[in-house]
Design a protein around this motif. Structure first.
Motif, mmCIF file in Angstrom:
data_model
loop_
_atom_site.group_PDB
_atom_site.id
_atom_site.type_symbol
_atom_site.label_atom_id
_atom_site.label_comp_id
_atom_site.label_asym_id
_atom_site.label_seq_id
_atom_site.Cartn_x
_atom_site.Cartn_y
_atom_site.Cartn_z
ATOM 1 N N HIS A 76 -7.154 7.514 2.163
ATOM 2 C CA HIS A 76 -7.788 6.889 3.053
ATOM 3 C C HIS A 76 -7.660 5.691 2.554
ATOM 4 O O HIS A 76 -8.089 5.037 2.064
ATOM 5 C CB HIS A 76 -8.732 7.670 3.358
ATOM 6 C CG HIS A 76 -9.312 8.610 4.018
ATOM 7 N ND1 HIS A 76 -9.776 9.465 3.780
ATOM 8 C CD2 HIS A 76 -9.484 9.187 5.159
ATOM 9 C CE1 HIS A 76 -9.557 10.813 4.738
ATOM 10 N NE2 HIS A 76 -9.266 9.831 5.560
ATOM 11 N N ALA A 77 -7.183 4.898 3.877
ATOM 12 C CA ALA A 77 -7.211 2.912 3.952
ATOM 13 C C ALA A 77 -9.047 2.929 3.804
ATOM 14 O O ALA A 77 -10.212 3.026 4.357
ATOM 15 C CB ALA A 77 -6.966 2.462 4.459
ATOM 16 N N ARG A 92 1.405 0.927 0.060
ATOM 17 C CA ARG A 92 0.648 0.450 0.892
ATOM 18 C C ARG A 92 0.566 2.133 1.166
ATOM 19 O O ARG A 92 1.231 3.562 0.914
ATOM 20 C CB ARG A 92 2.256 0.092 1.747
ATOM 21 C CG ARG A 92 2.844 -0.750 1.864
ATOM 22 C CD ARG A 92 3.630 -0.922 2.511
ATOM 23 N NE ARG A 92 4.758 -0.681 2.290
ATOM 24 C CZ ARG A 92 6.287 -0.235 2.188
ATOM 25 N NH1 ARG A 92 6.019 -1.303 1.352
ATOM 26 N NH2 ARG A 92 6.963 0.830 1.720
ATOM 27 N N LEU A 93 0.208 2.938 2.353
ATOM 28 C CA LEU A 93 -0.518 4.295 2.069
ATOM 29 C C LEU A 93 0.778 4.912 2.353
ATOM 30 O O LEU A 93 0.890 5.972 1.733
ATOM 31 C CB LEU A 93 -1.370 4.569 3.482
ATOM 32 C CG LEU A 93 -2.535 3.864 3.051
ATOM 33 C CD1 LEU A 93 -3.670 4.496 4.567
ATOM 34 C CD2 LEU A 93 -3.578 4.228 1.905
ATOM 35 N N SER A 94 1.552 4.462 3.011
ATOM 36 C CA SER A 94 2.804 5.540 3.406
ATOM 37 C C SER A 94 3.720 5.602 2.056
ATOM 38 O O SER A 94 4.860 6.767 2.019
ATOM 39 C CB SER A 94 3.993 4.523 4.877
ATOM 40 O OG SER A 94 4.334 3.413 3.688
ATOM 41 N N ARG A 96 4.189 7.768 -0.964
ATOM 42 C CA ARG A 96 3.350 8.573 -2.213
ATOM 43 C C ARG A 96 4.009 8.300 -3.171
ATOM 44 O O ARG A 96 3.474 9.082 -4.072
ATOM 45 C CB ARG A 96 3.400 9.961 -0.745
ATOM 46 C CG ARG A 96 2.503 9.897 0.650
ATOM 47 C CD ARG A 96 1.608 9.714 0.175
ATOM 48 N NE ARG A 96 0.216 10.149 -0.321
ATOM 49 C CZ ARG A 96 -0.641 9.456 -0.232
ATOM 50 N NH1 ARG A 96 -1.016 8.111 -0.505
ATOM 51 N NH2 ARG A 96 -1.068 10.297 -1.283
ATOM 52 N N ASP A 97 5.478 8.381 -3.285
ATOM 53 C CA ASP A 97 5.797 7.948 -4.304
ATOM 54 C C ASP A 97 5.031 6.986 -5.120
ATOM 55 O O ASP A 97 5.127 7.500 -6.526
ATOM 56 C CB ASP A 97 7.158 7.906 -4.781
ATOM 57 C CG ASP A 97 7.910 9.063 -4.164
ATOM 58 O OD1 ASP A 97 7.449 10.444 -4.185
ATOM 59 O OD2 ASP A 97 9.096 8.435 -3.753
ATOM 60 N N ALA A 98 5.056 5.876 -5.162
ATOM 61 C CA ALA A 98 4.439 4.620 -5.821
ATOM 62 C C ALA A 98 3.020 5.221 -6.170
ATOM 63 O O ALA A 98 2.305 5.133 -6.909
ATOM 64 C CB ALA A 98 4.156 3.565 -5.233
ATOM 65 N N TRP A 99 1.597 6.003 -5.563
ATOM 66 C CA TRP A 99 0.778 6.187 -5.033
ATOM 67 C C TRP A 99 0.816 7.355 -6.847
ATOM 68 O O TRP A 99 0.290 8.120 -8.026
ATOM 69 C CB TRP A 99 0.245 7.788 -4.275
ATOM 70 C CG TRP A 99 -0.815 5.513 -3.664
ATOM 71 C CD1 TRP A 99 0.036 5.392 -2.105
ATOM 72 C CD2 TRP A 99 -1.742 4.875 -3.044
ATOM 73 N NE1 TRP A 99 -0.153 4.661 -1.592
ATOM 74 C CE2 TRP A 99 -2.007 4.174 -2.276
ATOM 75 C CE3 TRP A 99 -3.123 5.279 -4.500
ATOM 76 C CZ2 TRP A 99 -3.184 3.572 -2.085
ATOM 77 C CZ3 TRP A 99 -4.031 4.520 -3.943
ATOM 78 C CH2 TRP A 99 -3.855 3.539 -3.038
ATOM 79 N N ARG A 100 1.972 8.000 -6.505
ATOM 80 C CA ARG A 100 1.390 8.913 -7.883
ATOM 81 C C ARG A 100 1.984 8.759 -8.829
ATOM 82 O O ARG A 100 1.753 9.428 -9.463
ATOM 83 C CB ARG A 100 2.888 10.211 -7.262
ATOM 84 C CG ARG A 100 2.601 10.930 -5.693
ATOM 85 C CD ARG A 100 3.818 12.134 -6.021
ATOM 86 N NE ARG A 100 3.566 12.968 -4.596
ATOM 87 C CZ ARG A 100 4.075 12.629 -3.637
ATOM 88 N NH1 ARG A 100 5.108 11.870 -3.048
ATOM 89 N NH2 ARG A 100 3.629 13.535 -2.464
#
Length: 521
Positions: A76-77, A92-94, A96-100
């Protein structure tokens, strides 16, 4: 800063000899606001987690912990505020690889796919490819073994994941998170399904990984674990930040006080009804045991007495209550309802013995949404509606209309589907059915979950009224407001009744007992 709030400057992680203090935080969230419709789930909260530390996040249910996790993991943002990783902005929320690569969460409910092998779970959608872009299963298994060995996870990569223990699944999930490059891991109630030996092993792995540069956010209801494994602790209450401090500098009494705050309501006055100790108890439980959930549970509920069964989510309180009403069968021990012993694991026998029941989840256990109020409210009393299998609609509607009036259910009539009602009125229908046959024992699990304040007060008042008529009441809940009316409270921790608390308790005493904390130690 609000009254009672204090912030202590975070100490450097002990594993880094003070060098972490000069490095940017692994993650920092500032001024986070998150709303879901009219509900404010986070109200300007903050948290700063330094490299190499294990940072606890604690608070009562509804404090905002889960919402913060969803913000920190990019699900969630935030509506307001900022999140940074290593001093840089969140992806960015989109992406996903960067978040992981920055953060991973090991949830209480495993995300491992049981029908796949350990290796397949570790590299799902990241398989090693050989010639012609075909998956090289030998390569997948080799990479899995290298990964598990690198992080000292002793699991066969070819083993089906469904054969793993809870502890092994957690270690595999941690290894999978590390394989993406993340060095910040959120552990959400990691000890809820572990025994003492497994908890010690988990804590050993956390310490090992800390020394290898991994940082943890540790979410737990068990405060003694916070003092055992964590360096820092942040407390949320009512969607707001209350305190951040080094664990060693925050006494347990202050931590519990920060979690509880002031009482929202006062139900500590003596009830007008008196308890008749000469009558047969509404409920007698002796030596009740169920493998892996609770053991040696013994207590009584007198006629007209309200007894609370309190505890955290994995304490065993819900399972004991479900055993009393026949949804579960105990491995050993026995129980009697007003002197009658129902067949173990039989809901019809429990109903026949005089049980009324409000289950934990009204949506899945409490009502049939497309059926009418009248049909839902009378499901447990078909014999009152007719004979020889023939039901009288007139009898049903007259009985339902009395329930609607008694429970103040807002509806144009008994034929309205329950799905058309508000949450509070749906819970009133569930309560109406529980009271339909004049129960000798009323068992309620989290009876006011998800209802508005006015409906909550009404429902709790109806429980008190029912007890005053001579019905014994057992309330299994971790919500303090549900428990204030109780004549006494039995506190469960890790499957055992550990404490009995009489009427007149203070919030911090009850919460401490539920979290397994001895304030007098």
């Amino acid at each position: 800063m609000s009254d009672g709030e204090r912030t202590v400057t975070p100490a450097p992680a002990p594993a880094d000899d003070g060098r972490a203090a000069a490095a940017p935080p692994v993650v920092e969230a500032t001024g986070i606001v998150k709303r879901f419709g009219p509900t404010v789930a986070l109200n300007g909260v903050r948290i700063t987690i330094r490299p190499g530390e294990t940072h606890a996040l604690v608070g009562r249910n509804g404090a905002g912990k889960s919402t913060l996790v969803s913000v920190l993991t990019g699900l969630h943002a935030p509506d307001e505020g900022t999140v940074t990783f290593g001093g840089g902005p969140a992806p960015r929320l989109s992406d996903r690889d960067a978040w992981r690569r920055r953060v991973a969460c090991v949830y209480q409910k495993s995300t491992i796919i049981p029908t796949l092998t350990v290796a397949e779970n570790l590299f799902l959608n990241r398989h090693h490819h050989g010639p012609h872009r075909l998956i090289s299963w030998t390569g997948v298994r080799r990479r899995a073994q290298e990964l598990l060995s690198a992080w000292s996870v002793d699991v066969d990569p070819q083993l089906p994941a469904g054969d793993l223990s809870v502890e092994q699944r957690q270690f595999v999930e941690i290894a999978r998170a590390l394989s993406f490059g993340a060095r910040f891991i959120i552990l959400d109630e990691p000890t809820a399904q572990l025994d003492a030996a497994a908890i010690n092993r988990l804590f050993g792995r956390i310490r090992d990984l800390q020394h290898q540069g991994v940082t943890f956010l540790f979410i737990s209801h068990h405060l003694q674990e916070v003092y055992e494994i964590c360096d820092m602790v942040t407390v949320f209450r009512d969607a707001a930040h209350i305190v951040t401090a080094p664990v060693a500098e925050l006494p347990r009494t202050e931590l519990v006080a920060a979690m509880t705050g002031e009482a929202a309501a006062d139900r500590r006055q003596e009830r007008t009804g008196s308890l008749d100790e000469c009558t047969v108890p509404a409920l007698t439980v002796r030596g009740l045991r169920s493998d892996d959930t609770y053991t040696d549970v013994t207590f009584q509920v007198g006629a007209g007495e309200i007894v609370g069964l309190a505890g955290a989510a994995a304490s065993g309180r819900t399972e004991v209550a479900e055993t009393v009403v026949g949804l579960r069968a105990a491995t050993n021990g026995d129980l009697a309802i007003s002197g009658r012993r129902p067949r173990p694991g039989s809901v019809p026998d429990a109903l026949a013995a005089g049980v009324g029941f409000v289950p934990q989840d009204r949506h899945h256990q409490g009502f049939v949404p497309d059926m009418s109020i009248a049909d839902n409210a009378t499901l447990s009393v078909p014999r009152r509606l007719g004979r020889n299998g023939f039901l009288s609609r007139g009898r049903r509607d007259r009985l339902a209309e009395g329930m609607i009036k008694n429970l103040a259910i807002k509806t144009p009539g008994p034929e309205l589907p329950v799905s058309a009602l508000s949450g509070g009125n749906q819970q009133k229908v569930v309560m109406a059915r529980a009271l339909a046959d004049g129960p000798r024992l009323l068992v309620l699990i989290n009876p006011t979950a998800g209802v508005d304040v006015r409906s909550k007060e009404f429902l709790l008042g109806k429980v008190e009224e029912t007890a005053e008529s001579g019905t014994g009441v057992l309330i299994a809940s971790d919500e303090l407001d549900d428990l204030r009316m109780c004549d006494r409270i039995l506190v469960m921790f890790q499957g055992r009744v550990t404490t009995e608390i009489p009427r007149g308790w203070h919030d911090h005493d009850l919460v401490a007992a539920m979290e397994g904390v001895d304030l007098h130690a």
